[in-house]
Design a protein around this motif. Sequence first.
Motif, mmCIF file in Angstrom:
data_model
loop_
_atom_site.group_PDB
_atom_site.id
_atom_site.type_symbol
_atom_site.label_atom_id
_atom_site.label_comp_id
_atom_site.label_asym_id
_atom_site.label_seq_id
_atom_site.Cartn_x
_atom_site.Cartn_y
_atom_site.Cartn_z
ATOM 1 N N TYR A 75 -31.170 -104.609 -18.562
ATOM 2 C CA TYR A 75 -32.437 -105.155 -19.077
ATOM 3 C C TYR A 75 -33.414 -104.064 -19.501
ATOM 4 C CZ TYR A 75 -30.269 -109.278 -17.221
ATOM 5 O OH TYR A 75 -29.355 -110.275 -16.972
ATOM 6 N N ASN A 76 -32.902 -103.225 -20.399
ATOM 7 C CA ASN A 76 -33.720 -102.237 -21.080
ATOM 8 C C ASN A 76 -33.606 -102.475 -22.583
ATOM 9 O OD1 ASN A 76 -35.084 -99.916 -19.372
ATOM 10 N ND2 ASN A 76 -33.224 -100.463 -18.273
ATOM 11 N N LEU A 77 -33.715 -101.430 -23.384
ATOM 12 C CA LEU A 77 -33.699 -101.573 -24.844
ATOM 13 C C LEU A 77 -32.564 -100.777 -25.476
ATOM 14 C CD1 LEU A 77 -37.550 -101.207 -25.464
ATOM 15 C CD2 LEU A 77 -36.235 -103.327 -25.233
ATOM 16 N N LEU A 78 -31.490 -100.591 -24.759
ATOM 17 C CA LEU A 78 -30.361 -99.797 -25.248
ATOM 18 C C LEU A 78 -29.604 -100.538 -26.349
ATOM 19 C CD1 LEU A 78 -28.985 -98.627 -21.791
ATOM 20 C CD2 LEU A 78 -30.349 -97.268 -23.382
ATOM 21 N N THR A 79 -29.165 -99.815 -27.351
ATOM 22 C CA THR A 79 -28.341 -100.388 -28.414
ATOM 23 C C THR A 79 -26.942 -99.781 -28.431
ATOM 24 O OG1 THR A 79 -29.166 -98.762 -30.013
ATOM 25 C CG2 THR A 79 -30.347 -100.859 -29.867
ATOM 26 N N SER A 80 -26.710 -98.793 -27.567
ATOM 27 C CA SER A 80 -25.435 -98.089 -27.538
ATOM 28 C C SER A 80 -25.208 -97.523 -26.138
ATOM 29 C CB SER A 80 -25.453 -96.940 -28.567
ATOM 30 O OG SER A 80 -24.459 -95.996 -28.307
ATOM 31 N N THR A 81 -23.955 -97.222 -25.843
ATOM 32 C CA THR A 81 -23.635 -96.577 -24.566
ATOM 33 C C THR A 81 -23.648 -95.057 -24.686
ATOM 34 O OG1 THR A 81 -21.251 -96.673 -25.021
ATOM 35 C CG2 THR A 81 -22.227 -98.527 -23.807
ATOM 36 N N ALA A 82 -24.054 -94.535 -25.819
ATOM 37 C CA ALA A 82 -24.143 -93.084 -25.999
ATOM 38 C C ALA A 82 -25.077 -92.491 -24.950
ATOM 39 C CB ALA A 82 -24.664 -92.748 -27.393
ATOM 40 N N GLY A 83 -24.672 -91.345 -24.410
ATOM 41 C CA GLY A 83 -25.490 -90.671 -23.408
ATOM 42 C C GLY A 83 -24.961 -90.789 -21.995
ATOM 43 N N LEU A 84 -23.880 -91.554 -21.809
ATOM 44 C CA LEU A 84 -23.281 -91.660 -20.467
ATOM 45 C C LEU A 84 -22.381 -90.455 -20.218
ATOM 46 C CD1 LEU A 84 -22.360 -95.457 -20.341
ATOM 47 C CD2 LEU A 84 -24.089 -94.292 -18.960
ATOM 48 N N ASP A 85 -22.986 -89.296 -20.198
ATOM 49 C CA ASP A 85 -22.224 -88.052 -20.099
ATOM 50 C C ASP A 85 -22.154 -87.545 -18.672
ATOM 51 O OD1 ASP A 85 -21.835 -88.006 -22.871
ATOM 52 O OD2 ASP A 85 -23.772 -87.050 -23.190
ATOM 53 N N ASN A 86 -21.550 -88.343 -17.806
ATOM 54 C CA ASN A 86 -21.421 -87.927 -16.412
ATOM 55 C C ASN A 86 -20.062 -88.371 -15.876
ATOM 56 O OD1 ASN A 86 -21.617 -87.740 -13.520
ATOM 57 N ND2 ASN A 86 -23.834 -87.552 -13.753
ATOM 58 N N PRO A 87 -19.146 -87.449 -15.675
ATOM 59 C CA PRO A 87 -17.782 -87.805 -15.253
ATOM 60 C C PRO A 87 -17.683 -88.348 -13.840
ATOM 61 C CG PRO A 87 -18.078 -85.425 -15.207
ATOM 62 C CD PRO A 87 -19.302 -85.992 -15.865
#
Length: 231
Positions: free
Chosen positions: A95-107
């Motif tokens: 429930y934010n304003l995200l339009t993409s999953t880009a940025g999930l850079d954590n293994p």
Amino acid sequence: AARAMALVAAHEAGGGAAEVDTVDLRHKSLGNVDFANSCRLFRAARTLLASFNFIEALPPALPPALVFLDLSNNRIAEMHGLEALPSLEVLDLSYNLLTSTAGLDNPNLRAVYLAGNSIRYVENMERLEALERLDLSDNNVKSMADLRVLSVNSNLRTLCLRGNAVARAKNCRHRVRHLLPLLEELDGHKLSTRAARLGKTVDASPKAAKKGSALIKPDPRADTTAHQVWA
């Protein structure tokens, strides 16, 4: 902002805040500056609950020891800086304003909750080597082609897609199961070992993950064990 700075000064003068393990900042009407100032106080925090605020961006210096981060119900449109949290396992940006999953850079992420955003593009998932649970419910994912990137997440066992156009597509469950042969739960329904090949569920109301699992989101009510900055 003045109130936040006064609290920061008071906590720094009193000492001890940096050693707090769980911090509860839910429902505090925090904006970006107030939230960033609050994060300065709790550098050793492992759990940070900051849902239901007015945060628009992740601050540049979140507590580096975070394991559980809840920023649901805010105004965040982009994810960045997560790679600086080497211990982070559970992330809630529902429930934010995200339009993409880009940025999930954590293994190290094991559970990611992104329900109720406006996500159209599922991308940059290849680094999430430990991912076990992913909630994409109530977004704008339209086709199976948008989910193909998840095939690289070999540890993914639980996936939520309900509320997306793709979930209403013909044979969706079967096609998802074909794409993700090791998946165990889809939209809250357990997949049996034999029926999984056909994308069938075991029953209509199965149990979700085990109670007490570290990957399950906490009760939305205030955590009585948490350190509440503004009582």
